[in-house]
Write a protein that holds these residues in place. Structure first.
Motif, mmCIF file in Angstrom:
data_model
loop_
_atom_site.group_PDB
_atom_site.id
_atom_site.type_symbol
_atom_site.label_atom_id
_atom_site.label_comp_id
_atom_site.label_asym_id
_atom_site.label_seq_id
_atom_site.Cartn_x
_atom_site.Cartn_y
_atom_site.Cartn_z
ATOM 1 N N ALA A 1 0.829 -1.205 0.000
ATOM 2 C CA ALA A 1 0.000 0.000 0.000
ATOM 3 C C ALA A 1 0.864 1.256 0.000
ATOM 4 N N ALA A 2 1.927 1.253 0.793
ATOM 5 C CA ALA A 2 2.797 2.425 0.881
ATOM 6 C C ALA A 2 3.465 2.711 -0.460
ATOM 7 N N ALA A 3 3.934 1.636 -1.119
ATOM 8 C CA ALA A 3 4.595 1.820 -2.417
ATOM 9 C C ALA A 3 3.619 2.413 -3.433
ATOM 10 N N SER A 4 2.372 1.936 -3.408
ATOM 11 C CA SER A 4 1.358 2.450 -4.332
ATOM 12 C C SER A 4 1.055 3.917 -4.060
ATOM 13 N N ILE A 5 0.946 4.246 -2.775
ATOM 14 C CA ILE A 5 0.643 5.630 -2.393
ATOM 15 C C ILE A 5 1.761 6.575 -2.822
ATOM 16 N N MET B 1 -4.420 3.205 14.509
ATOM 17 C CA MET B 1 -3.934 4.471 15.057
ATOM 18 C C MET B 1 -2.996 5.170 14.069
ATOM 19 N N ALA B 2 -2.194 4.365 13.342
ATOM 20 C CA ALA B 2 -1.354 4.965 12.301
ATOM 21 C C ALA B 2 -2.225 5.594 11.227
ATOM 22 N N ASP B 3 -3.348 4.948 10.942
ATOM 23 C CA ASP B 3 -4.305 5.486 9.980
ATOM 24 C C ASP B 3 -4.873 6.817 10.470
ATOM 25 N N VAL B 4 -5.106 6.911 11.780
ATOM 26 C CA VAL B 4 -5.607 8.169 12.362
ATOM 27 C C VAL B 4 -4.590 9.291 12.160
ATOM 28 N N TYR B 5 -3.316 8.990 12.482
ATOM 29 C CA TYR B 5 -2.273 10.010 12.324
ATOM 30 C C TYR B 5 -2.152 10.414 10.849
ATOM 31 N N THR B 6 -2.292 9.421 9.966
ATOM 32 C CA THR B 6 -2.257 9.705 8.531
ATOM 33 C C THR B 6 -3.390 10.657 8.145
ATOM 34 N N SER B 7 -4.597 10.331 8.635
ATOM 35 C CA SER B 7 -5.759 11.160 8.306
ATOM 36 C C SER B 7 -5.587 12.582 8.817
ATOM 37 N N VAL B 8 -5.052 12.709 10.028
ATOM 38 C CA VAL B 8 -4.819 14.044 10.585
ATOM 39 C C VAL B 8 -3.853 14.830 9.697
ATOM 40 N N GLY B 9 -2.768 14.163 9.283
ATOM 41 C CA GLY B 9 -1.806 14.823 8.416
ATOM 42 C C GLY B 9 -2.425 15.240 7.089
ATOM 43 N N VAL B 10 -3.237 14.353 6.522
ATOM 44 C CA VAL B 10 -3.907 14.659 5.252
ATOM 45 C C VAL B 10 -4.853 15.846 5.410
ATOM 46 N N VAL B 11 -5.630 15.823 6.494
ATOM 47 C CA VAL B 11 -6.594 16.901 6.729
ATOM 48 C C VAL B 11 -5.883 18.244 6.907
ATOM 49 N N ASN C 1 5.335 7.165 6.090
ATOM 50 C CA ASN C 1 4.895 6.832 7.440
ATOM 51 C C ASN C 1 4.351 5.402 7.505
ATOM 52 N N ILE C 2 3.614 4.993 6.478
ATOM 53 C CA ILE C 2 3.063 3.641 6.449
ATOM 54 C C ILE C 2 4.189 2.609 6.348
#
Length: 334
Positions: free
Chosen positions: A126-130, A188-198, A223-224
């Motif tokens: 997923a990280a490589a794709s992103i 929780m990593a997904d949460v931190y990701t979402s916060v960064g994106v927002v 980060n992922i």
């Protein structure tokens, strides 16, 4: 069948009536023999993670469709990984809960490590794709639309992930489940990701700097990768029969030290390992050679009871040796 002999002769000979504490201690040491409430069915938490992942994929997918943001697409892709990981977690928890059998004398608890390893691999993909999508959008910029609505939807998904992630980490830590801990940490990593994106897209919305969108996606991918590496490391450690944590080993050593008497009662060849929710320990206990079998057995039982009281998931295997026999020291090394 009756065992001949007077129970009063037990102390003198070391033989006679069986010690009932031996059976009691073995029951305490066998996780599969404990009451049901001591080993709860953790699969319901995997189902909770699955439902949460489905909802967040729908929410984040909607946010991406509304805005066209590659940052939000990367966030949705991570939630899709969460969904696959939650399904794998359900399967691994089902297998790990099986009792020991003729082909697996120590149970099936290591199935959880395969789940964490697979989740780590999926995170890398997923990280490589992103990162690829982020670089492509950086080279080929596109306009963003309706960011306000998209960000609001993404925030809703982040709150949901945060609540469920904390639940999974708490339950996984309490019941020593690497699968639930891994799933919770991933959420929780997904949460931190979402916060960064927002935050990043909010800045892009306010400033008009659309290049922030792909940069955020690339940072999310990095980060992922870090999260995936940590999961893979923890899984590999369990599969390689790594010892317990230094803190747990120190607690065990403290119990042994409290029972030791230099030159009279000593311990060596102490080994520990962890397998999912279960823990295993081996040790050699050296006692005076003139002790009866009963006396040595009682001393060992007392010690095992102390260890199991401190570590309820521990299965202890002990070996008695005479402290005065030189052969007792030939196996001191780990």
């Amino acid at each position: 069948m009756e065992i001949p002999g007077d129970p009063g002769d037990r102390e003198a000979t070391g033989f006679g009536w069986p010690d009932p504490r031996a059976q009691q201690t073995m029951v305490a040491m066998k996780p599969r023999d404990r009451p049901a409430e001591a080993t709860p069915d953790l699969r319901k938490y995997a189902w909770l993670a699955i439902v949460t992942a489905v909802l967040t994929v729908l929410l984040k997918g909607s946010a991406w469709a509304i805005t066209g943001s590659v940052g939000l697409l990367s966030d949705a892709a991570e939630s899709m990984v969460n969904l696959v990981a939650a399904i794998v977690a359900l399967v691994s928890l089902t297998i790990a809960a099986r009792p020991a059998d003729d082909d697996h004398h120590f149970g099936h608890s290591k199935a959880e490590y395969f789940s964490a390893a697979l989740e780590g691999i999926m995170i890398f993909v997923a990280a490589a794709s992103i990162i690829y999508l982020g670089i492509d959008r950086l080279l080929n910029p596109r306009p963003l639309g309706s960011l306000g609505i998209g960000l609001a939807v993404s925030i809703m998904a982040a709150v949901l992930n945060g609540i469920v992630g904390r639940i999974l980490i708490k339950v996984g830590t309490r019941h020593r489940s690497i699968t639930l801990r891994a799933d919770g940490k991933h959420l929780m990593a997904d949460v931190y990701t979402s916060v960064g994106v927002v935050v990043g897209l909010g800045l892009a919305w306010l400033t008009g700097w659309n290049w922030l969108d792909p940069v955020i996606a690339i940072l999310v991918g990095v980060n992922i990768l870090v999260v995936g590496y940590r999961l893979m490391s923890e899984s590999a450690s369990g599969l390689m029969d790594a010892t317990l944590s230094p803190e747990d080993d120190a607690r065990i050593q403290a119990i042994l030290d409290a029972h030791a008497e230099p030159g009279r009662i000593e311990f060596h060849a102490v080994r520990t390992r962890e397998s999912g929710a279960r823990q295993f320990m081996e040790m050699h206990m050296l006692v005076p050679g003139d002790w009866t079998v009963l006396r040595g057995h009682d001393a060992m039982e007392d010690l095992v009871e102390k260890i199991v009281a401190e570590f309820p998931a521990m299965r202890v295997t002990g070996h008695l040796e005479p402290v005065s026999d030189p052969r007792s020291y030939e196996d001191m090394a780990l």
